[in-house]
Design a protein around this motif. Structure first.
Motif, PDB file in Angstrom:
ATOM      1  N   THR A 143      -2.755   3.437 -10.147  1.00 56.38           N
ATOM      2  CA  THR A 143      -3.339   2.478 -11.080  1.00 56.38           C
ATOM      3  C   THR A 143      -4.834   2.325 -10.823  1.00 56.38           C
ATOM      4  OG1 THR A 143      -1.239   1.297 -11.198  1.00 56.38           O
ATOM      5  CG2 THR A 143      -3.194   0.112 -11.953  1.00 56.38           C
ATOM      6  N   HIS A 160      -0.592  -1.436 -16.638  1.00 54.25           N
ATOM      7  CA  HIS A 160       0.340  -0.437 -16.116  1.00 54.25           C
ATOM      8  C   HIS A 160       1.671  -1.158 -15.984  1.00 54.25           C
ATOM      9  CE1 HIS A 160       1.368   2.769 -12.818  1.00 54.25           C
ATOM     10  NE2 HIS A 160       2.309   2.639 -13.719  1.00 54.25           N
ATOM     11  N   LEU A 177      -5.005  -4.943 -11.589  1.00 54.98           N
ATOM     12  CA  LEU A 177      -5.528  -3.782 -12.307  1.00 54.98           C
ATOM     13  C   LEU A 177      -6.779  -3.219 -11.665  1.00 54.98           C
ATOM     14  CD1 LEU A 177      -5.097  -4.236 -16.142  1.00 54.98           C
ATOM     15  CD2 LEU A 177      -4.067  -2.565 -14.645  1.00 54.98           C
TER      16      LEU A 177
END
Length: 178
Positions: A143, A160, A177
């Motif tokens: 990610t 994600h 994130l």
């Protein structure tokens, strides 16, 4: 009843493959293929095309869009949801099919798809066949890598999502994130 017992009930039937069904006494390849086709038709009725492209305002809305098709897969699959500037769906693509516990993802493939669709944002997603949506250290590292690549490309990684049969985990909702 023998079929359901062999595959672990109705939820197991969703994950069953041709070999699983052929293990049931009296079920041959042709019948197993018919059963799998029927299940796929049923799944597709849940995914009717709407005249208006869906707009995703929350991670839950994206998850509800993805879960019927991707949540109960027997092996891990990694894909992307491509969205425009208003977070309206452009298209969904599976980029990698792996094993029961992993799949390989190439950032070049992710962003090639996004550029070709003229997407301004992407939602990364993959399923965990284990049923546990908790992210692995590899999920966290991937990610971070994708967010960094997206910043360079000018394409926002909106979220994600990790999907299971009935649940999801959102990196955005967790504030992870970065």
């Amino acid at each position: 009843n023998a079929i359901l017992e062999t595959v672990g009930g109705v939820h197991g039937l969703i994950k069953a493959n041709l070999d699983d069904l052929c293990r049931v006494p009296g079920v041959r390849v042709a019948r197993a293929a018919q059963m799998l086709a029927s299940l796929e038709f049923g799944r597709r009725t849940l995914l009717r095309a709407s005249p208006v492209r869906p707009r995703f305002a929350t991670p839950k809305e994206v998850a509800l869009h993805l879960l019927p098709e991707f949540g109960a897969r027997a092996v891990e699959q990694f894909g992307i949801v491509l969205v425009d500037a208003r977070h309206q769906l452009l298209r969904t693509r599976i980029l990698s099919v792996g094993t029961v516990d992993g799949s390989i993802v190439d950032p070049r493939e992710v962003f090639r798809e996004a550029v070709s669709a003229r997407a301004t944002g992407i939602v990364l997603f993959h399923n965990h066949p284990s049923g546990d949506p908790a992210p692995s250290p590899d999920d966290v590292a991937l990610t971070k890598r994708m967010v960094e690549a997206g910043e360079l490309m000018g394409i926002e990684v909106v979220d994600h999502l990790i999907l299971t049969e009935t649940r999801y985990l959102s990196f955005r909702e967790l504030g992870r994130l970065r």
